[in-house]
Scaffold this motif. Structure first.
Motif, short mmCIF file in Angstrom:
data_model
loop_
_atom_site.label_atom_id
_atom_site.label_comp_id
_atom_site.label_asym_id
_atom_site.label_seq_id
_atom_site.Cartn_x
_atom_site.Cartn_y
_atom_site.Cartn_z
N THR A 11 0.83 -1.21 0.00
CA THR A 11 0.00 0.00 0.00
C THR A 11 0.86 1.26 0.00
O THR A 11 0.57 2.22 -0.71
CB THR A 11 -0.94 0.00 1.22
OG1 THR A 11 -1.68 -1.23 1.24
CG2 THR A 11 -1.89 1.16 1.19
N ALA A 12 1.94 1.24 0.76
CA ALA A 12 2.85 2.40 0.79
C ALA A 12 3.51 2.61 -0.57
O ALA A 12 3.67 3.75 -1.01
CB ALA A 12 3.90 2.21 1.87
N VAL A 13 3.87 1.54 -1.25
CA VAL A 13 4.47 1.66 -2.58
C VAL A 13 3.48 2.25 -3.56
O VAL A 13 3.82 3.12 -4.36
CB VAL A 13 5.00 0.28 -3.06
CG1 VAL A 13 5.32 0.31 -4.54
CG2 VAL A 13 6.22 -0.12 -2.26
N VAL A 14 2.24 1.78 -3.51
CA VAL A 14 1.22 2.31 -4.42
C VAL A 14 0.99 3.80 -4.16
O VAL A 14 0.91 4.60 -5.10
CB VAL A 14 -0.10 1.51 -4.28
CG1 VAL A 14 -1.24 2.19 -5.00
CG2 VAL A 14 0.10 0.10 -4.81
N ILE A 15 0.90 4.18 -2.90
CA ILE A 15 0.72 5.60 -2.56
C ILE A 15 1.92 6.41 -3.06
O ILE A 15 1.76 7.50 -3.62
CB ILE A 15 0.52 5.77 -1.05
CG1 ILE A 15 -0.83 5.22 -0.64
CG2 ILE A 15 0.65 7.24 -0.63
CD1 ILE A 15 -1.05 5.13 0.85
N GLY A 16 3.14 5.89 -2.87
CA GLY A 16 4.33 6.58 -3.35
C GLY A 16 4.35 6.74 -4.86
O GLY A 16 4.73 7.80 -5.37
N LEU A 17 3.95 5.70 -5.57
CA LEU A 17 3.92 5.77 -7.03
C LEU A 17 2.88 6.79 -7.51
O LEU A 17 3.13 7.56 -8.44
CB LEU A 17 3.61 4.40 -7.63
CG LEU A 17 4.73 3.38 -7.57
CD1 LEU A 17 4.23 2.02 -8.02
CD2 LEU A 17 5.91 3.82 -8.42
N ILE A 18 1.73 6.80 -6.88
CA ILE A 18 0.69 7.76 -7.27
C ILE A 18 1.15 9.19 -6.99
O ILE A 18 1.02 10.08 -7.86
CB ILE A 18 -0.63 7.45 -6.55
CG1 ILE A 18 -1.21 6.14 -7.09
CG2 ILE A 18 -1.62 8.60 -6.69
CD1 ILE A 18 -2.39 5.62 -6.29
N MET A 19 1.69 9.42 -5.80
CA MET A 19 2.15 10.78 -5.47
C MET A 19 3.29 11.22 -6.38
O MET A 19 3.32 12.37 -6.84
CB MET A 19 2.60 10.84 -4.01
CG MET A 19 1.46 10.70 -3.01
SD MET A 19 0.27 12.02 -3.14
CE MET A 19 1.26 13.40 -2.60
N GLY A 20 4.23 10.33 -6.65
CA GLY A 20 5.33 10.66 -7.55
C GLY A 20 4.84 10.94 -8.97
O GLY A 20 5.31 11.88 -9.63
N GLY A 21 3.90 10.14 -9.43
CA GLY A 21 3.34 10.35 -10.77
C GLY A 21 2.61 11.67 -10.89
O GLY A 21 2.75 12.39 -11.89
N LEU A 22 1.83 11.99 -9.87
CA LEU A 22 1.12 13.27 -9.91
C LEU A 22 2.07 14.45 -9.85
O LEU A 22 1.86 15.46 -10.53
CB LEU A 22 0.12 13.34 -8.75
CG LEU A 22 -1.10 12.42 -8.86
CD1 LEU A 22 -1.92 12.47 -7.58
CD2 LEU A 22 -1.95 12.79 -10.06
N MET A 23 3.13 14.33 -9.06
CA MET A 23 4.11 15.41 -8.99
C MET A 23 4.84 15.55 -10.32
O MET A 23 5.12 16.68 -10.75
CB MET A 23 5.10 15.15 -7.86
CG MET A 23 6.06 16.30 -7.63
SD MET A 23 5.27 17.88 -7.28
CE MET A 23 4.70 17.62 -5.63
N PHE A 24 5.15 14.44 -10.98
CA PHE A 24 5.82 14.53 -12.28
C PHE A 24 4.92 15.20 -13.31
O PHE A 24 5.38 16.02 -14.10
CB PHE A 24 6.23 13.13 -12.78
CG PHE A 24 6.86 13.17 -14.13
CD1 PHE A 24 8.15 13.63 -14.28
CD2 PHE A 24 6.16 12.76 -15.25
CE1 PHE A 24 8.74 13.68 -15.53
CE2 PHE A 24 6.74 12.81 -16.51
CZ PHE A 24 8.04 13.27 -16.64
N LEU A 25 3.64 14.84 -13.30
CA LEU A 25 2.71 15.47 -14.25
C LEU A 25 2.55 16.96 -13.96
O LEU A 25 2.33 17.75 -14.87
CB LEU A 25 1.35 14.78 -14.18
CG LEU A 25 1.32 13.35 -14.72
CD1 LEU A 25 -0.06 12.74 -14.47
CD2 LEU A 25 1.67 13.32 -16.19
N SER A 26 2.69 17.33 -12.69
CA SER A 26 2.53 18.73 -12.30
C SER A 26 3.77 19.57 -12.64
O SER A 26 3.65 20.65 -13.21
CB SER A 26 2.26 18.79 -10.80
OG SER A 26 2.39 20.08 -10.32
#
Length: 53
Positions: A11-26
Protein backbone atom coordinates in the motif's frame (compact mmCIF):
# COMPACT_ATOMS: atom_id res chain seq x y z
CA UNK A 1 7.38 -11.44 6.11
CA UNK A 2 3.84 -11.61 7.40
CA UNK A 3 0.77 -10.85 5.34
CA UNK A 4 0.21 -7.73 7.44
CA UNK A 5 3.67 -6.35 6.64
CA UNK A 6 3.27 -7.19 2.95
CA UNK A 7 -0.05 -5.33 2.75
CA UNK A 8 1.43 -2.30 4.52
CA UNK A 9 4.48 -2.13 2.25
CA UNK A 10 2.47 -2.73 -0.93
CA UNK A 11 0.00 0.00 0.00
CA UNK A 12 2.85 2.40 0.79
CA UNK A 13 4.47 1.66 -2.58
CA UNK A 14 1.22 2.31 -4.42
CA UNK A 15 0.72 5.60 -2.56
CA UNK A 16 4.33 6.58 -3.35
CA UNK A 17 3.92 5.77 -7.03
CA UNK A 18 0.69 7.76 -7.27
CA UNK A 19 2.15 10.78 -5.47
CA UNK A 20 5.33 10.66 -7.55
CA UNK A 21 3.34 10.35 -10.77
CA UNK A 22 1.12 13.27 -9.91
CA UNK A 23 4.11 15.41 -8.99
CA UNK A 24 5.82 14.53 -12.28
CA UNK A 25 2.71 15.47 -14.25
CA UNK A 26 2.53 18.73 -12.30
CA UNK A 27 6.18 19.87 -12.42
CA UNK A 28 7.78 17.74 -15.19
CA UNK A 29 10.73 17.23 -12.85
CA UNK A 30 11.98 13.70 -12.27
CA UNK A 31 14.04 14.45 -9.12
CA UNK A 32 11.08 16.19 -7.50
CA UNK A 33 8.77 13.32 -8.42
CA UNK A 34 11.18 10.72 -7.01
CA UNK A 35 11.67 12.67 -3.79
CA UNK A 36 7.92 13.10 -3.38
CA UNK A 37 7.22 9.44 -4.05
CA UNK A 38 9.87 8.25 -1.61
CA UNK A 39 8.71 10.72 1.01
CA UNK A 40 5.08 9.68 0.68
CA UNK A 41 5.97 5.99 0.87
CA UNK A 42 8.27 6.53 3.84
CA UNK A 43 5.72 8.54 5.78
CA UNK A 44 2.95 6.11 4.87
CA UNK A 45 4.53 2.97 6.34
CA UNK A 46 4.22 3.80 10.07
CA UNK A 47 0.78 5.35 9.61
CA UNK A 48 -0.52 2.38 7.62
CA UNK A 49 1.02 -0.05 10.09
CA UNK A 50 -1.08 1.51 12.85
CA UNK A 51 -4.25 1.80 10.75
CA UNK A 52 -4.20 -1.68 9.21
CA UNK A 53 -2.84 -3.34 12.37
Amino acid sequence: MSIHAAVVFLTAVVIGLIMGGLMFLSDKSVPTAVATGLGAAGVGVPVLHKLIG
